[in-house]
Design an enzyme around this catalytic site. Structure first.
Site, PDB file in Angstrom:
ATOM      1  N   LYS A   1       0.804  -1.223   0.000  1.00  0.00           N
ATOM      2  CA  LYS A   1       0.000   0.000   0.000  1.00  0.00           C
ATOM      3  C   LYS A   1       0.839   1.276   0.000  1.00  0.00           C
ATOM      4  CE  LYS A   1      -4.383  -1.471   0.274  1.00  0.00           C
ATOM      5  NZ  LYS A   1      -5.447  -1.054  -0.669  1.00  0.00           N
TER       6      LYS A   1
ATOM      7  N   SER B   1       1.426  -9.950  -0.330  1.00  0.00           N
ATOM      8  CA  SER B   1       1.147  -8.516  -0.383  1.00  0.00           C
ATOM      9  C   SER B   1       1.350  -7.762   0.922  1.00  0.00           C
ATOM     10  CB  SER B   1      -0.288  -8.297  -0.874  1.00  0.00           C
ATOM     11  OG  SER B   1      -1.214  -8.944  -0.014  1.00  0.00           O
TER      12      SER B   1
END
Length: 411
Positions: A60, A309
């Site tokens: 992110k 991720s």
């Protein structure tokens, strides 16, 4: 609506911005490593793109850096967003680099580690609602009240383009790629990566993974229209989104080959496998791609890249996950039996297990079952199982020789 071609060009610009940040160690270029363990388990050559090692602990930071850097150039002084945790940290971190105030709305049950780390970057935190959707509605309301700029977690072309830089790095680091497997929450990550992959190497398959408890993208791509869900229920809170974005839906249906669903048990197994194979801790959402490979939900051969991720998982949750995964793999088991309820008997039993190299994790006594004779006690042991599965039979046999009948029992 922004087109795939426009997003692709935006990823080019984002790549230069991210590379500049990487040279200054503000954003990391994360490693792409082959895992022999996962490769052997799946029959493919599996490479892990370890965004769990990214700044703030997830991918992110890339999208946030791309979006907020450009907003700072426009003179923005205050940003607001909603997040289940990882986007929050990315926004708070990048905002702090530019001296921009950040206000983050997070669901009330967001893991403590994500809340505390977001606060560490100087953000004002508001806990609201049971889901990301409820937090998002509140955040949009607040942004209007404060006349601040809203930075969407996934339905923003600048965010998508920032995440797309991962696609460029994969192609730079691996000459031949047959498939890329990516977790999906709102769809920003896979939209960016798939746009780059399909524009540069159209023959590479891009497969998304969602939790069974949050299947909006899976349902939407099959129905040909955006399908929300009324509730989400998964340990992978990073992809626990009720509804994918309009932008990401339009991109995904052009560049994503398939989306599959994995269970929480699949994810639990993958967290353990990633940890043992790479010594990297993955959160639930971060392990979804590997879960799809290990469970056979994605069955591809050749060189396969699985995106890990994020790694922001609470230690109490990690403890639960590891024990559940070990129990499922029969690496910890329960044995139960009856022994005389008199001093020294338990010591004899545990002593024998010690002689056999068995580590006892937990012990339970049952004295109140009316079916048990008053002078006996039922004892259950949770034990670690040595690599030699025969060791369990040896324990039961040796305890039997002492006159104590024990048997294995499922959790």
């Amino acid at each position: 609506m922004v087109t795939v071609n426009e997003v692709f060009e935006m990823t080019r610009d984002a790549l230069e911005l991210i590379k500049s940040a990487q040279r200054r160690r503000l954003i990391y270029r994360t490693p792409l490593v082959k895992s022999d363990t996962i490769s052997n388990a799946t029959g493919a050559q599996v490479f892990l793109k370890l965004e769990a090692l990214q700044k703030t602990g997830s991918f992110k930071a890339r999208g946030a850096y791309n979006a907020i850097t450009r907003l700072s150039r426009e003179g923005v002084k205050h940003v607001v967003t909603a997040s289940a945790g990882n986007h929050a940290q990315g926004v708070a971190y990048v905002a702090s680099l530019y001296g921009i105030k950040s206000t983050i709305v997070m669901p009330q049950l967001t893991p403590w580690i994500k809340i505390s780390r977001t606060k560490r970057y100087g953000a004002d935190i508001i806990l609201h609602g049971e889901s990301y959707a409820e937090a998002e509605a509140k955040a949009m309301e607040i942004s209007k009240e404060l006349n601040a700029t809203y930075v969407h977690a996934y339905n923003d072309p600048l965010i998508v383009a920032g995440q797309g830089t991962i696609g460029w790095e994969i192609l730079e680091d691996l000459d031949e790629v047959d498939a890329v497997v990516v977790p999906i929450g709102g769809g920003g990550l896979i939209s960016g990566i798939a746009t780059v992959i399909k524009k540069k190497r159209p023959g590479v398959k891009v497969i998304g993974v969602q939790s069974e408890g949050a299947p909006s993208a899976y349902l939407s791509l099959r129905e040909g229209k955006i399908m929300g869900v009324t509730s989400v229920d998964t340990i992978a809170e990073g992809i626990a989104v009720k509804r994918i974005g309009d932008l990401t839906f339009n991109i995904m249906r052009e560049v994503v080959d398939d989306v599959v669903l994995v269970s929480d048990n699949d994810i639990v197994n993958a967290i353990l496998m990633i940890g043992e194979a790479t010594k990297v801790i993955a959160e639930g959402a971060g392990a979804a791609s590997v879960a799809a490979l290990l469970s056979g939900k994605v069955n591809v051969k050749g060189n396969v890249v699985a995106l890990v991720s994020g790694g922001n998982i609470d230690m109490p949750m990690l403890t639960k996950v590891i024990y559940k995964a070990l129990a499922k793999a029969n690496r910890i088991i329960k044995i139960r039996g009856l022994i005389p309820d008199r001093p020294g008997t338990l010591s004899i039993v545990t002593g024998k297990m010690g002689e056999l190299g068995i580590n006892i994790i937990d012990v339970f006594h049952e004295r109140f079952n009316p079916e048990i004779k008053p002078n006996y006690v039922e004892v259950s042991f949770v034990i670690e199982v040595p690599p030699d599965a025969k060791a369990v039979d040896d324990v039961l046999t040796e305890l039997g020789k002492l006159g104590y009948k024990f048997w294995t029992e499922r959790f």
